[in-house]
Design a protein around this motif. Structure first.
Motif, short mmCIF file in Angstrom:
data_model
loop_
_atom_site.label_atom_id
_atom_site.label_comp_id
_atom_site.label_asym_id
_atom_site.label_seq_id
_atom_site.Cartn_x
_atom_site.Cartn_y
_atom_site.Cartn_z
N PRO A 146 23.93 6.13 11.81
CA PRO A 146 24.66 4.96 11.32
C PRO A 146 23.74 3.89 10.71
N PHE A 147 22.42 4.08 10.87
CA PHE A 147 21.49 3.03 10.46
C PHE A 147 21.00 3.28 9.03
N THR A 148 21.17 2.29 8.17
CA THR A 148 20.71 2.42 6.79
C THR A 148 19.33 1.77 6.69
N ALA A 149 18.30 2.62 6.54
CA ALA A 149 16.94 2.09 6.48
C ALA A 149 16.59 1.64 5.08
N LEU A 150 17.04 2.41 4.08
CA LEU A 150 16.81 2.04 2.68
C LEU A 150 18.16 2.02 1.99
N ASN A 151 18.37 0.96 1.21
CA ASN A 151 19.69 0.81 0.60
C ASN A 151 19.55 0.68 -0.91
N GLY A 152 19.17 1.78 -1.57
CA GLY A 152 19.11 1.77 -3.02
C GLY A 152 17.85 1.14 -3.56
N ILE A 153 16.72 1.84 -3.42
CA ILE A 153 15.44 1.30 -3.87
C ILE A 153 15.10 1.85 -5.25
N ASP A 154 14.83 0.96 -6.18
CA ASP A 154 14.28 1.35 -7.49
C ASP A 154 12.84 0.87 -7.53
N LEU A 155 11.95 1.80 -7.88
CA LEU A 155 10.53 1.46 -7.85
C LEU A 155 9.85 2.19 -9.01
N GLU A 156 8.91 1.50 -9.65
CA GLU A 156 8.12 2.14 -10.71
C GLU A 156 6.66 1.87 -10.45
N VAL A 157 5.86 2.92 -10.43
CA VAL A 157 4.43 2.75 -10.21
C VAL A 157 3.68 3.39 -11.36
N HIS A 158 2.77 2.62 -11.96
CA HIS A 158 2.06 3.10 -13.14
C HIS A 158 0.64 3.50 -12.82
N ALA A 159 0.11 4.42 -13.62
CA ALA A 159 -1.27 4.87 -13.43
C ALA A 159 -2.23 3.71 -13.67
N GLY A 160 -3.32 3.71 -12.94
CA GLY A 160 -4.34 2.68 -13.12
C GLY A 160 -3.96 1.32 -12.57
N GLU A 161 -2.89 1.28 -11.81
CA GLU A 161 -2.46 0.00 -11.23
C GLU A 161 -2.45 0.07 -9.72
N VAL B 50 -12.67 -1.82 2.36
CA VAL B 50 -11.52 -1.02 1.91
C VAL B 50 -10.99 -1.55 0.58
N LEU B 51 -10.93 -2.88 0.44
CA LEU B 51 -10.46 -3.45 -0.83
C LEU B 51 -11.38 -3.04 -1.97
N LYS B 52 -12.69 -3.04 -1.68
CA LYS B 52 -13.64 -2.61 -2.70
C LYS B 52 -13.41 -1.15 -3.07
N THR B 53 -13.17 -0.33 -2.06
CA THR B 53 -12.87 1.09 -2.33
C THR B 53 -11.66 1.21 -3.24
N MET B 54 -10.63 0.41 -2.96
CA MET B 54 -9.42 0.47 -3.79
C MET B 54 -9.73 0.11 -5.24
N MET B 55 -10.55 -0.92 -5.42
CA MET B 55 -10.89 -1.33 -6.79
C MET B 55 -11.69 -0.23 -7.49
N ARG B 56 -12.58 0.44 -6.74
CA ARG B 56 -13.37 1.53 -7.34
C ARG B 56 -12.45 2.66 -7.80
N VAL B 57 -11.46 2.96 -6.95
CA VAL B 57 -10.52 4.02 -7.31
C VAL B 57 -9.74 3.62 -8.56
N LYS B 58 -9.34 2.36 -8.62
CA LYS B 58 -8.59 1.86 -9.78
C LYS B 58 -9.42 1.99 -11.05
N LYS B 59 -10.71 1.64 -10.93
CA LYS B 59 -11.62 1.72 -12.08
C LYS B 59 -11.71 3.13 -12.65
N ARG B 60 -11.61 4.13 -11.76
CA ARG B 60 -11.69 5.50 -12.24
C ARG B 60 -10.55 5.81 -13.21
N GLY B 61 -9.45 5.05 -13.09
CA GLY B 61 -8.31 5.21 -13.98
C GLY B 61 -7.51 6.44 -13.63
#
Lengths: 259, 377
Positions: A17-32, A185-196
């Motif tokens: 009976p529990f609605t955990a997600l109620n109609g999620i629209d999400l867009e995720v782009h490369a390099g972001e 960890v934040l630095k790691t994330m930025m490095r991954v982003k830089k790789r594109g």
């Protein structure tokens, strides 16, 4: 820019009976880096578990690079290029760095699960991948238990990327860490982003961290999207407001004063 | 004005792990504790028995019981590394022994005619592997603790063994079966002797002679060979193969292993089948060596197997353990269990006193080791 790497359309997830997600629209782009914010119980965890194939959605559709996908298991999701780094990291502290890196995807010679492990090659690849992401592991045979929390996060991220993740889902990667390790960890994330080419979905409680690295924001409350926008579009005040699930911080101040 | 500190630490994270010298690394091995205990026990028993424990017959008898312990302890160890227990090993031994002996005495079930050692063993193995699969499947599907599920099978199988004996055989013992190892090479694989050349050389060198001056002992029991095979295979699988990595990963953190695509359910079910296989091997060696079976065979063996695995450095919580440690543990327990035959002055029940004390110490040592290698997590 080409279409989003991963997109969801009207994603609904009900547990009885529990609605955990109620109609999620999400867009995720490369390099972001896409920050997914929201209070406890907002549905963040359910959303990423749906994206990573642990829960099948009740309704709605997930698209990876424009193609509709139906994940029946986490394996399906990772084969489609979605790599999830969970809060508990899915890392085994009693195993070595290399054995963790290749867990479930070991390189072997010979048939079936009884093939011999190519330990030297796996050690070499692990070392290379860890150096690429910014950690020089002196001994890939060392146990994970001897590594810091930030290094463990980084290992999990390097592993996901090595095995072909185009979308990296990081579930609260900074929450259990000390200050210095959070920065690591934040630095790691930025490095991954830089790789594109790789999109990062960054789930966090911490608005400061999200503002430091994220390009785009989505806010969840009670299983729905209550706000979204790019970094340029949102002001710090908006972020704080939306983080609190749309409640005014000022209201809280008044309530606190009244106690 | 306060002075600002600007000298950043030059140490990197990697420098914090001191790998130490060769001695340090040796001290960190999980087998080191049990190795020391084993060395002390060997020395103490050799002295106390005035060397009799390691004369020709003593060595044969000691290795026989060591191998018995070892065969089931290796299975229990692998299962424990994967994070599960099997308390049904002892009852499985009784069941398998009963099954083989009854088929040999009363013929195959469903009127399939008289049994040969091979058909009796093969059919029994099918049943025990099925039971292992069943226990594993119940554990995996129900998500109940394997402790309780296998405890149920401890009672169930022992009871079933006794009932079957009484209904078909009218007695809970079978004795006086033909000596199959004389006529069947297959029975000889389990009940026969091996490494006769060791004793031949020993005799030629002037030892291993009875009072009449003839060769005294002809060879080791076949179960020594089985123990070496089982332990060797387990060692290679655990440390060198993909399956080994899966076993470790499953026991360390099941959720992590599952998230990385390790088939944790299959791993666990297979290992329950392995312990059933080891129990069957144990029973086959016993039946074909002595040509007898008894409903009480294998009683409490599951707990001894678990104790040996723990003393060998296997963590109760899973994820860590070593086959080499289990081999050392089996040697230690076997020697102490047998010591009463070589040292008449001591009471045989000291064996259990020893087991209890060593087990408790081992658990404490294992726990401190686990904390050390995981950084207190």
């Amino acid at each position: 820019m080409s279409g989003p790497l991963i997109r969801t359309e009207g994603l609904v997830k009900r547990f009885g009976p529990f609605t955990a997600l109620n109609g999620i629209d999400l867009e995720v782009h490369a390099g972001e880096i896409h920050a997914l914010l929201g209070d406890n119980g907002a549905g963040k965890s359910t959303l990423i578990k749906t994206l990573s194939g642990i829960h099948p959605p009740t309704e709605g559709q997930i698209y990876v690079e424009g193609r509709p996908v139906n994940f029946r298991s986490p394996r399906d999701a990772s084969d489609a290029g979605i790599g999830t780094v969970y809060q508990d990291l899915a890392i085994n502290p009693l195993l070595s760095v290399t054995r963790n890196f290749f867990m479930g995807r070991e390189l072997r010679t010979g048939p079936g699960p009884f093939g011999m492990l190519k330990m030297d090659e796996m050690d070499r690849i692990t070392h290379e991948e860890m150096v690429k992401i910014g950690i020089n592991v002196s001994d890939p045979g060392q146990l994970i238990g001897t590594m810091s929390g930030g290094q463990r996060q980084t290992l999990a991220i390097a592993r996901a990327i090595h095995f072909g993740a185009k979308v990296l889902i990081l579930d609260e990667p900074t929450s259990a860490l000390g200050q210095k390790q959070q920065m690591e960890v934040l630095k790691t994330m930025m490095r991954v982003k830089k790789r594109g080419g790789i999109a990062i979905i960054f789930i966090t409680h911490n608005e400061i961290h999200s503002q430091l690295v994220a390009d785009r924001f989505t806010f969840l409350a009670l299983g729905e999207v209550i706000g979204r926008g790019t970094k340029a579009e949102l002001e710090g005040e908006d972020i704080r407001h939306l983080m609190a699930g749309g409640h005014e911080i000022r209201d809280l101040e008044l309530e606190l004063a009244a106690v | 004005m306060t002075q600002v500190m600007t000298n950043m630490p030059k140490r990197t994270e990697a420098d914090r792990l001191d790998r130490g010298g060769r001695l340090d690394r040796l001290k960190r091995r999980p087998e080191i504790g049990v190795f020391l205990v084993m060395a002390i026990v060997i020395a103490a028993i050799a002295v106390a028995s005035e060397g009799n424990a390691f004369n020709a017959l003593g060595l044969k008898n000691n290795l026989s019981i060591i191998s018995q312990f070892g065969i089931i302890a290796v299975g229990a160890c692998l299962l424990m590394i994967a994070g599960e227990f099997d308390l049904s090993i002892g009852s499985m031994i009784g069941f398998a022994g009963m099954s083989m002996a009854m088929m040999l005495k009363w013929g195959l079930p469903f009127g399939l005619g008289p049994a040969t050692p091979f058909t009796a063993f093969a059919l029994t193995l099918c049943m025990t592997l099925f039971l292992g699969w069943l226990i594993g499947t119940i554990v995996v599907r129900s998500k109940l603790s394997s402790f309780i599920v296998s405890l149920a099978f401890l009672f169930f199988l022992r009871g079933l063994t006794e009932v079957s004996f009484r209904v078909i055989n009218k007695s809970t013992q079978i004795s006086g079966l033909p000596d199959y190892k004389e006529t069947s090479w297959f029975a000889d694989l389990f009940g026969g002797q091996a490494f006769g050349w060791v004793y031949d050389i020993w005799f030629r060198l002037g030892g291993n002679a009875n009072r009449a001056g003839e060769q005294w002992v002809a060879g080791f029991d076949m179960r020594v060979v089985w123990f070496i095979l089982v332990a060797g295979a387990a060692y290679v699988v655990l440390s060198r193969t993909q399956a080994g990595n899966w076993i470790y990963a499953t026991g360390d953190s099941q959720a992590s292993a599952r998230a990385n695509g390790v088939p944790v359910d299959k791993v666990r079910i297979s290992l329950f089948m392995l312990t059933a296989f080891c129990a069957t091997l144990f029973a086959a060696c016993q039946v074909f060596e002595t040509n007898t079976a008894d409903a009480a065979k294998g009683n409490l063996k599951e707990l001894e197997a678990i104790a040996i695995a723990v003393v060998g450095g296997t963590l109760m919580t899973g994820g860590f353990g070593s086959v080499i440690g289990v081999v050392f543990g089996a040697v230690t327990f076997g020697l102490v269990a047998n010591a009463v035959f070589f040292i008449p002055a001591i009471d045989g029940s000291f064996y259990r006193v020893f087991v209890g004390a060593v087990l408790l110490i081992a658990v404490f040592l294992n726990e401190s080791m686990r904390k050390r290698i995981t950084g207190g997590l």
